[in-house]
Every structure is written in C-alpha cells, then in structure tokens.
Motif scaffolding. Structure first.
Motif, PDB file in Angstrom:
ATOM      1  N   GLU A  88     -14.277  20.852  -1.196  1.00  0.00           N
ATOM      2  CA  GLU A  88     -13.115  21.625  -0.757  1.00  0.00           C
ATOM      3  C   GLU A  88     -13.159  23.000  -1.407  1.00  0.00           C
ATOM      4  O   GLU A  88     -13.185  23.123  -2.635  1.00  0.00           O
ATOM      5  N   TYR A  89     -13.156  24.033  -0.560  1.00  0.00           N
ATOM      6  CA  TYR A  89     -13.207  25.411  -1.044  1.00  0.00           C
ATOM      7  C   TYR A  89     -12.054  26.197  -0.450  1.00  0.00           C
ATOM      8  O   TYR A  89     -11.929  26.302   0.778  1.00  0.00           O
ATOM      9  N   LEU A  90     -11.179  26.690  -1.319  1.00  0.00           N
ATOM     10  CA  LEU A  90     -10.001  27.452  -0.900  1.00  0.00           C
ATOM     11  C   LEU A  90      -9.143  26.658   0.086  1.00  0.00           C
ATOM     12  O   LEU A  90      -8.608  27.195   1.057  1.00  0.00           O
ATOM     13  N   GLY A  91      -9.042  25.341  -0.175  1.00  0.00           N
ATOM     14  CA  GLY A  91      -8.188  24.501   0.651  1.00  0.00           C
ATOM     15  C   GLY A  91      -8.821  23.999   1.920  1.00  0.00           C
ATOM     16  O   GLY A  91      -8.177  23.270   2.682  1.00  0.00           O
ATOM     17  N   VAL A  92     -10.073  24.370   2.199  1.00  0.00           N
ATOM     18  CA  VAL A  92     -10.761  23.952   3.421  1.00  0.00           C
ATOM     19  C   VAL A  92     -11.870  22.973   3.056  1.00  0.00           C
ATOM     20  O   VAL A  92     -12.660  23.232   2.138  1.00  0.00           O
ATOM     21  N   GLU A 100     -16.009  19.417  11.599  1.00  0.00           N
ATOM     22  CA  GLU A 100     -14.636  19.785  11.241  1.00  0.00           C
ATOM     23  C   GLU A 100     -13.680  18.596  11.294  1.00  0.00           C
ATOM     24  O   GLU A 100     -12.470  18.779  11.145  1.00  0.00           O
ATOM     25  N   GLU A 101     -14.202  17.398  11.510  1.00  0.00           N
ATOM     26  CA  GLU A 101     -13.330  16.238  11.656  1.00  0.00           C
ATOM     27  C   GLU A 101     -12.510  15.978  10.387  1.00  0.00           C
ATOM     28  O   GLU A 101     -11.300  15.700  10.458  1.00  0.00           O
ATOM     29  N   LYS A 102     -13.139  16.066   9.219  1.00  0.00           N
ATOM     30  CA  LYS A 102     -12.434  15.807   7.972  1.00  0.00           C
ATOM     31  C   LYS A 102     -11.302  16.801   7.754  1.00  0.00           C
ATOM     32  O   LYS A 102     -10.204  16.431   7.323  1.00  0.00           O
ATOM     33  N   GLU A 103     -11.570  18.060   8.036  1.00  0.00           N
ATOM     34  CA  GLU A 103     -10.544  19.089   7.861  1.00  0.00           C
ATOM     35  C   GLU A 103      -9.387  18.883   8.826  1.00  0.00           C
ATOM     36  O   GLU A 103      -8.208  19.033   8.466  1.00  0.00           O
ATOM     37  N   ILE A 104      -9.691  18.509  10.079  1.00  0.00           N
ATOM     38  CA  ILE A 104      -8.637  18.264  11.064  1.00  0.00           C
ATOM     39  C   ILE A 104      -7.792  17.059  10.654  1.00  0.00           C
ATOM     40  O   ILE A 104      -6.554  17.089  10.737  1.00  0.00           O
ATOM     41  N   GLU A 105      -8.446  15.993  10.200  1.00  0.00           N
ATOM     42  CA  GLU A 105      -7.706  14.804   9.771  1.00  0.00           C
ATOM     43  C   GLU A 105      -6.810  15.124   8.580  1.00  0.00           C
ATOM     44  O   GLU A 105      -5.674  14.636   8.499  1.00  0.00           O
ATOM     45  N   LYS A 106      -7.299  15.952   7.669  1.00  0.00           N
ATOM     46  CA  LYS A 106      -6.495  16.306   6.499  1.00  0.00           C
ATOM     47  C   LYS A 106      -5.256  17.100   6.908  1.00  0.00           C
ATOM     48  O   LYS A 106      -4.152  16.859   6.408  1.00  0.00           O
ATOM     49  N   ARG A 107      -5.414  18.025   7.828  1.00  0.00           N
ATOM     50  CA  ARG A 107      -4.269  18.842   8.246  1.00  0.00           C
ATOM     51  C   ARG A 107      -3.264  18.018   9.053  1.00  0.00           C
ATOM     52  O   ARG A 107      -2.051  18.228   8.941  1.00  0.00           O
ATOM     53  N   LEU A 108      -3.776  17.081   9.857  1.00  0.00           N
ATOM     54  CA  LEU A 108      -2.860  16.215  10.596  1.00  0.00           C
ATOM     55  C   LEU A 108      -2.071  15.306   9.660  1.00  0.00           C
ATOM     56  O   LEU A 108      -0.888  15.022   9.898  1.00  0.00           O
ATOM     57  N   ALA A 109      -2.736  14.849   8.594  1.00  0.00           N
ATOM     58  CA  ALA A 109      -2.053  13.977   7.637  1.00  0.00           C
ATOM     59  C   ALA A 109      -0.910  14.701   6.940  1.00  0.00           C
ATOM     60  O   ALA A 109       0.126  14.101   6.629  1.00  0.00           O
ATOM     61  N   LYS A 110      -1.053  16.001   6.714  1.00  0.00           N
ATOM     62  CA  LYS A 110       0.011  16.763   6.048  1.00  0.00           C
ATOM     63  C   LYS A 110       1.228  16.933   6.956  1.00  0.00           C
ATOM     64  O   LYS A 110       2.320  17.228   6.475  1.00  0.00           O
ATOM     65  N   GLY A 111       1.043  16.777   8.271  1.00  0.00           N
ATOM     66  CA  GLY A 111       2.147  16.958   9.194  1.00  0.00           C
ATOM     67  C   GLY A 111       2.860  15.671   9.559  1.00  0.00           C
ATOM     68  O   GLY A 111       3.670  15.656  10.487  1.00  0.00           O
ATOM     69  N   ARG A 112       2.598  14.591   8.847  1.00  0.00           N
ATOM     70  CA  ARG A 112       3.238  13.320   9.159  1.00  0.00           C
ATOM     71  C   ARG A 112       4.668  13.279   8.639  1.00  0.00           C
ATOM     72  O   ARG A 112       4.998  13.884   7.632  1.00  0.00           O
ATOM     73  N   ILE A 113       5.525  12.537   9.349  1.00  0.00           N
ATOM     74  CA  ILE A 113       6.908  12.343   8.945  1.00  0.00           C
ATOM     75  C   ILE A 113       7.199  10.852   8.907  1.00  0.00           C
ATOM     76  O   ILE A 113       6.521  10.039   9.540  1.00  0.00           O
ATOM     77  N   LYS A 114       8.225  10.482   8.164  1.00  0.00           N
ATOM     78  CA  LYS A 114       8.582   9.079   8.011  1.00  0.00           C
ATOM     79  C   LYS A 114       9.701   8.739   8.980  1.00  0.00           C
ATOM     80  O   LYS A 114      10.781   9.336   8.948  1.00  0.00           O
ATOM     81  N   VAL A 115       9.447   7.780   9.870  1.00  0.00           N
ATOM     82  CA  VAL A 115      10.424   7.340  10.856  1.00  0.00           C
ATOM     83  C   VAL A 115      10.491   5.817  10.788  1.00  0.00           C
ATOM     84  O   VAL A 115       9.500   5.126  11.042  1.00  0.00           O
ATOM     85  N   GLN A 116      11.672   5.293  10.423  1.00  0.00           N
ATOM     86  CA  GLN A 116      11.888   3.846  10.323  1.00  0.00           C
ATOM     87  C   GLN A 116      10.842   3.191   9.429  1.00  0.00           C
ATOM     88  O   GLN A 116      10.147   2.248   9.793  1.00  0.00           O
ATOM     89  N   ARG A 120       4.301   8.798  10.887  1.00  0.00           N
ATOM     90  CA  ARG A 120       3.626   9.176  12.118  1.00  0.00           C
ATOM     91  C   ARG A 120       3.437  10.679  12.139  1.00  0.00           C
ATOM     92  O   ARG A 120       4.050  11.410  11.363  1.00  0.00           O
ATOM     93  N   ARG A 121       2.583  11.148  13.029  1.00  0.00           N
ATOM     94  CA  ARG A 121       2.300  12.563  13.122  1.00  0.00           C
ATOM     95  C   ARG A 121       3.386  13.278  13.919  1.00  0.00           C
ATOM     96  O   ARG A 121       3.939  12.733  14.866  1.00  0.00           O
ATOM     97  N   ARG A 122       3.655  14.494  13.500  1.00  0.00           N
ATOM     98  CA  ARG A 122       4.595  15.322  14.256  1.00  0.00           C
ATOM     99  C   ARG A 122       3.927  15.791  15.545  1.00  0.00           C
ATOM    100  O   ARG A 122       2.746  16.126  15.555  1.00  0.00           O
ATOM    101  N   THR A 123       4.687  15.832  16.607  1.00  0.00           N
ATOM    102  CA  THR A 123       4.166  16.355  17.864  1.00  0.00           C
ATOM    103  C   THR A 123       4.319  17.875  17.889  1.00  0.00           C
ATOM    104  O   THR A 123       5.089  18.458  17.111  1.00  0.00           O
TER     105      THR A 123
END
Length: 295
Positions: A88-92, A100-116, A120-123
């Motif tokens: 990881e260099y400068l957050g990437v 780029e799959e790992k970077e995309i998965e990491k960014r999607l994980a940061k956008g998750r919210i807790k529902v019930q 899950r991921r935010r749309t």
C-alpha cells in the motif's frame, strides 16, 4: 520522476515526503539504486526503516523467487527486505500482477453500512442522496477525461505522457487482454459526446414541436398557400403589407404526407408545396379575405 544520485545515470522513483518507491528492471539494478539512496540518506543523517521497507516483483508468476532481498551496504550494515505480493502506497493498494481488484474491494468495503445488524454496501443512489452531488460514475469519468487533457498539454519529456503514448513495454499476458486506460477514457469521451448530442436534439425537437402541426391534407381539398412575396421599391411592393397566405388552391396530387401539388381555380399548376406552407381553406361563408395575385 527521474532523480540523479550519481554522476553516471538517472533513476526512476516515486517520492512523497519520506515515502519513496524505487523502480528498476532487474534485481541487480534495484540493489545498486538502494545502496546509492542509503548512502545519500546517511550524508544527511537519515536512516532507512528496515521494518517498513518492502520489495515487490511485478510479474504474473512469482514462483521460485526468494522470500527476502539481502543487501549489504557497508561492512556493518546489512538489510533484509521482505518480498510481498501487494503493498500500500499513499493509500492505494498495488499488486504484483498490476490488477485493481484489491483496491476496488478495499474502497467498496469502506462504503459499507450496517442495516439490521448486517453490513452491506451503499448504492450509488444512496451516496448521491447523502452528499447531494452528481452521479459518482459520471464524476469519475469526467475526472479521467480532465486528466487525459492535462496529460495532452504536458511536454513530451514528462514520464506520464511518455508512458501513455509509448506504453510500458514488454509482452501482454496470455488470454484475453484487459482494456487499456486510454481505451476506457476514449470510450467515455465518445459516450459523453453522444449524450450531449442527444440532449441538443431533444432541445431542438422541443422548440420545433411548439409550432408543429400534425396535419394531413386530402386530394381535391381546398387550401391556402404561404405567400413569399419580396419587397420591390420599383414596383411599390412591400412584403410586410402583402397577405401572408393567398388562394384558394386545390390539391391535385398527393406526392407524400408532406408534399402536395397545387392548382389554382382555372387549373393552372402552382407547383409542389410542403405541408408547413399550407393551411386548410375555411368554408366559403367564413372567408373574409380578398384573394388576389400581384403580377
């Protein structure tokens, strides 16, 4: 960028404050550059953190490569650098395969919210409503297009432009090749141009339809035709004072739903006229205009 650490050659590296990435095409070259960097750092009283220093080989198949890279800078200073599959260099997140799959998965994980009690991921729609901003996909495409324009304005000596135009070199991996960045941006620009043309067409159609008459005429129907008289001072004719329509005329031939051949009351042909220049002649008991022709 390129940095001169000695008087013989220049070396490629990425640097942001104290985070430095050295790039080379062989193990011997990266070892030599590392020694030069370590010697320059000692001159200014700086030291390299061995625990945070990693090395990675950009290669599809990393089997058979040593687990560590051993570098002896001086008689009493020896570095053992761990080889990793990703860093990881400068957050990437950068991987040895360049995907780029790992970077995309990491960014999607940061956008998750807790529902019930479940995450899950935010749309994209939820993000638009949350930040009150345009569609995130359109924003990303717009920023990529702006970056392409920024690169196009760079001088030919800049490494970013040289890599984009000349490519990174080497052979492409087996199987279906991944799309290049330039291909994706070019497609985005074309799609944006098509979208803007469609919007312009819709605007033009809107204003056109304000005065559009969806009217069809029948054979032998009596109509008025638009008068296109030009002003002529020698004859004392002023187009503004002439009637806008004259007639009546009779439709003697229907060429298409929009084209009609007209004839006057004595049967003389008056040519072919478009439907936009014709309007229905009212019944004789409602006619209050005087029909005349200027010779």
């Amino acid at each position: 960028m390129e940095v001169a650490m000695d008087n013989e050659s220049r070396h490629q590296c990425l640097a942001y404050a104290d985070d430095i990435v050295l790039m080379a095409r062989s193990e011997e070259e990266v070892t030599r550059v590392f020694k030069l960097l370590e010697a320059k750092a000692r001159e200014y009283g700086l030291a390299i953190n061995e625990n945070k220093t990693k090395y990675m080989v950009m290669k599809n198949n990393t089997r058979g490569l040593p687990a560590n890279l051993n570098i002896s800078c001086t008689a009493n200073r020896r570095y053992t650098i761990e080889r990793v599959e990703q860093v990881e260099y400068l957050g990437v997140t950068l991987t040895c395969k360049g995907d780029e799959e790992k970077e995309i998965e990491k960014r999607l994980a940061k956008g998750r919210i807790k529902v019930q009690n479940e995450f899950r991921r935010r749309t994209n729609k939820e993000i638009e409503e949350l930040y009150k901003s345009p569609n995130i996909v359109q924003v990303v495409k717009m920023q990529r297009a702006r970056w392409l324009g920024h690169i196009a304005r760079m001088s030919g000596e800049r490494w970013v432009k040289r890599i984009l135009i000349q490519g990174e070199g080497g052979k492409r991996r087996r199987g279906r090749p991944r799309k290049r960045w330039l291909e994706e941006v070019t497609k985005d620009v074309r799609d944006d141009v098509s979208r803007r043309l469609k919007q312009a067409f819709e605007r033009s159609r809107k204003y056109y339809n304000l005065r559009h008459r969806d009217e069809r005429f029948q054979l032998h129907q009596r109509v008025w035709k638009k008068n296109y008289t030009l002003s002529d001072a020698s004859k004392g004719v002023t187009s503004k004072l002439n009637p806008k329509y004259d007639g009546p005329y009779t439709i003697v031939k229907v060429l298409s739903p929009w084209s009609y051949e007209l004839a006057d009351e004595i049967g003389r042909s008056r040519g072919v006229w478009h439907a936009k220049n014709i309007k229905t002649h009212p019944p004789d008991d409602q006619v209050s205009l005087i029909s005349f022709e200027i010779l």
